[in-house]
Motif scaffolding. Structure first.
Motif, PDB file in Angstrom:
ATOM      1  N   GLY A 281       0.811  -1.216   0.000  1.00 52.05           N
ATOM      2  CA  GLY A 281       0.000   0.000   0.000  1.00 52.05           C
ATOM      3  C   GLY A 281       0.838   1.257   0.000  1.00 52.05           C
ATOM      4  N   HIS A 282       1.921   1.259   0.755  1.00 54.62           N
ATOM      5  CA  HIS A 282       2.780   2.445   0.809  1.00 54.62           C
ATOM      6  C   HIS A 282       3.500   2.654  -0.518  1.00 54.62           C
ATOM      7  N   ALA A 283       4.001   1.569  -1.123  1.00 53.51           N
ATOM      8  CA  ALA A 283       4.656   1.711  -2.427  1.00 53.51           C
ATOM      9  C   ALA A 283       3.687   2.295  -3.447  1.00 53.51           C
ATOM     10  N   ALA A 284       2.439   1.827  -3.416  1.00 51.71           N
ATOM     11  CA  ALA A 284       1.447   2.312  -4.375  1.00 51.71           C
ATOM     12  C   ALA A 284       1.127   3.783  -4.164  1.00 51.71           C
ATOM     13  N   GLU A 285       1.030   4.227  -2.896  1.00 55.30           N
ATOM     14  CA  GLU A 285       0.612   5.601  -2.647  1.00 55.30           C
ATOM     15  C   GLU A 285       1.670   6.620  -3.058  1.00 55.30           C
ATOM     16  N   VAL A 286       2.938   6.210  -3.084  1.00 51.73           N
ATOM     17  CA  VAL A 286       3.991   7.133  -3.506  1.00 51.73           C
ATOM     18  C   VAL A 286       4.409   6.892  -4.956  1.00 51.73           C
ATOM     19  N   GLY A 287       3.656   6.032  -5.659  1.00 50.44           N
ATOM     20  CA  GLY A 287       3.902   5.814  -7.083  1.00 50.44           C
ATOM     21  C   GLY A 287       5.130   5.000  -7.391  1.00 50.44           C
ATOM     22  N   ALA A 288       5.520   4.105  -6.487  1.00 46.73           N
ATOM     23  CA  ALA A 288       6.708   3.281  -6.688  1.00 46.73           C
ATOM     24  C   ALA A 288       6.310   1.831  -6.940  1.00 46.73           C
ATOM     25  N   GLU A 289       7.097   1.140  -7.734  1.00 49.64           N
ATOM     26  CA  GLU A 289       6.904  -0.292  -7.909  1.00 49.64           C
ATOM     27  C   GLU A 289       7.387  -1.033  -6.660  1.00 49.64           C
TER      28      GLU A 289
ATOM     29  N   ALA B  24       2.366  11.316   5.080  1.00 48.88           N
ATOM     30  CA  ALA B  24       2.065  12.627   4.505  1.00 48.88           C
ATOM     31  C   ALA B  24       2.500  12.708   3.049  1.00 48.88           C
ATOM     32  N   ALA B  25       3.651  12.101   2.724  1.00 50.35           N
ATOM     33  CA  ALA B  25       4.175  12.175   1.355  1.00 50.35           C
ATOM     34  C   ALA B  25       3.261  11.513   0.339  1.00 50.35           C
ATOM     35  N   GLY B  26       2.390  10.621   0.784  1.00 50.37           N
ATOM     36  CA  GLY B  26       1.506   9.925  -0.124  1.00 50.37           C
ATOM     37  C   GLY B  26       0.135  10.552  -0.270  1.00 50.37           C
ATOM     38  N   GLN B  27      -0.085  11.707   0.380  1.00 47.99           N
ATOM     39  CA  GLN B  27      -1.400  12.332   0.357  1.00 47.99           C
ATOM     40  C   GLN B  27      -1.441  13.483  -0.660  1.00 47.99           C
ATOM     41  N   PRO B  28      -2.640  13.910  -1.054  1.00 45.90           N
ATOM     42  CA  PRO B  28      -2.756  14.978  -2.058  1.00 45.90           C
ATOM     43  C   PRO B  28      -2.178  16.298  -1.547  1.00 45.90           C
ATOM     44  N   GLU B  29      -1.851  17.164  -2.492  1.00 40.68           N
ATOM     45  CA  GLU B  29      -1.395  18.506  -2.137  1.00 40.68           C
ATOM     46  C   GLU B  29      -2.561  19.314  -1.571  1.00 40.68           C
TER      47      GLU B  29
END
Length: 285
Positions: A85-93, A252-257
């Motif tokens: 889930g964390h990898a997905a939220e920050v756009g990482a494989e 926080a880094a994975g949330q919208p601006e």
């Protein structure tokens, strides 16, 4: 057993939280909760016997600071992007192998101690994590089962991270991971026998009372035993070394601006079932 270290910074003494929730003094039996203790089954057995026999004096917990539950840490090894889930939220494989970084032991503070936002920081972030404490020396392990067998206990951790330092300032992740006070641990160390399966734990975090992370260790890409096995082929793991095993989605880094990075006055609370709860107020360094 739930093992603690209580008292002023630098003068903590060992303690135990018994089944009734009473804090018990261990200073008559051991000098510290550390790697030497976890590696010595005979001393651990004496502690268990004393606790079961009602031999340990009670401590007054009122106003008593709780420190990091493990002393004299040799090294802290971090695992990055270890939840799907964390990898997905920050756009990482999802990584093909564990991502490894190091944290200095001098970043460790108690579970309720103040955390300092570094000077110049604009992206200080939270990371609720399961911490693994090594109980016996691990070198070139062959299997995940062997990895689990070398775990001495588990702790609750907040792997506080400054994202701009980590990602935007060049070099390695270490600059965003090693600011002072960036590794709250505790409140207690739970011996491994009380958590036979570390992949069945809820991981939660709140900022100013709002739940931000609500994950589960079953979402880990590399399970605890595999992480220990893998690391043992790149470094020797010694009793008392700590591994922070990654964070679930909701940072926080994975949330919208605008991303809700931490500011002075914010309060972060972290909880993993069986490992207790932390509470940190953030202040400017």
């Amino acid at each position: 057993m739930k093992l603690l270290r209580v008292g002023p910074v630098g003068s903590e003494r060992p303690a135990l939280l018994d089944q009734d929730g009473t804090l018990r003094d261990l200073s008559g039996l051991i000098t510290d909760v550390d790697g030497a203790l976890l590696a010595d089954d005979s001393v651990l057995s004496r502690v268990r016997e004393a606790a079961a026999g009602g031999e340990l004096p009670a401590l007054d917990a009122e106003g008593l600071r709780v420190g990091s539950p493990i002393g004299r840490i040799g090294k802290i090894v971090g695992i990055g992007l270890n939840y799907h889930g964390h990898a997905a939220e920050v756009g990482a494989e999802a990584p093909a192998e564990p991502i490894v970084f190091l944290k200095s032991p001098d970043t460790v503070v108690g579970p309720d101690d103040t955390v300092l936002i570094p000077r110049g920081s604009v992206k200080t972030d939270w990371e609720a994590e399961l911490g693994v404490v090594i109980g016996s020396t691990a070198r070139y392990l062959d299997s995940a089962a062997q990895g689990l067998a070398h775990v001495g206990g588990y702790v609750l951790a907040n792997d506080v991270t400054e994202r701009a330092f980590q990602i935007e300032r060049g070099g390695t992740w270490d600059k965003g991971k090693n600011c002072e006070t960036f590794t709250p641990l505790g409140p207690w160390l739970v011996t491994a026998d009380e958590i036979p399966d570390p992949q069945v734990l809820d991981v939660q975090l709140w900022v100013n009372g709002e739940r931000k992370q609500d994950g589960h260790t079953s979402d880990q890409i590399f399970a605890v035993g595999e992480v220990v096995r893998y690391l043992s082929h790149f470094m020797t793991l010694y009793p008392g070394d700590v591994i922070v095993t990654g964070t679930p989605a909701g940072v926080a880094a994975g949330q919208p601006e605008p991303k809700p990075f931490l500011r002075a006055g914010d309060v972060v609370e972290v909880e993993i079932e069986g490992l207790g709860r932390q509470r940190q107020e953030f202040k400017n360094a």
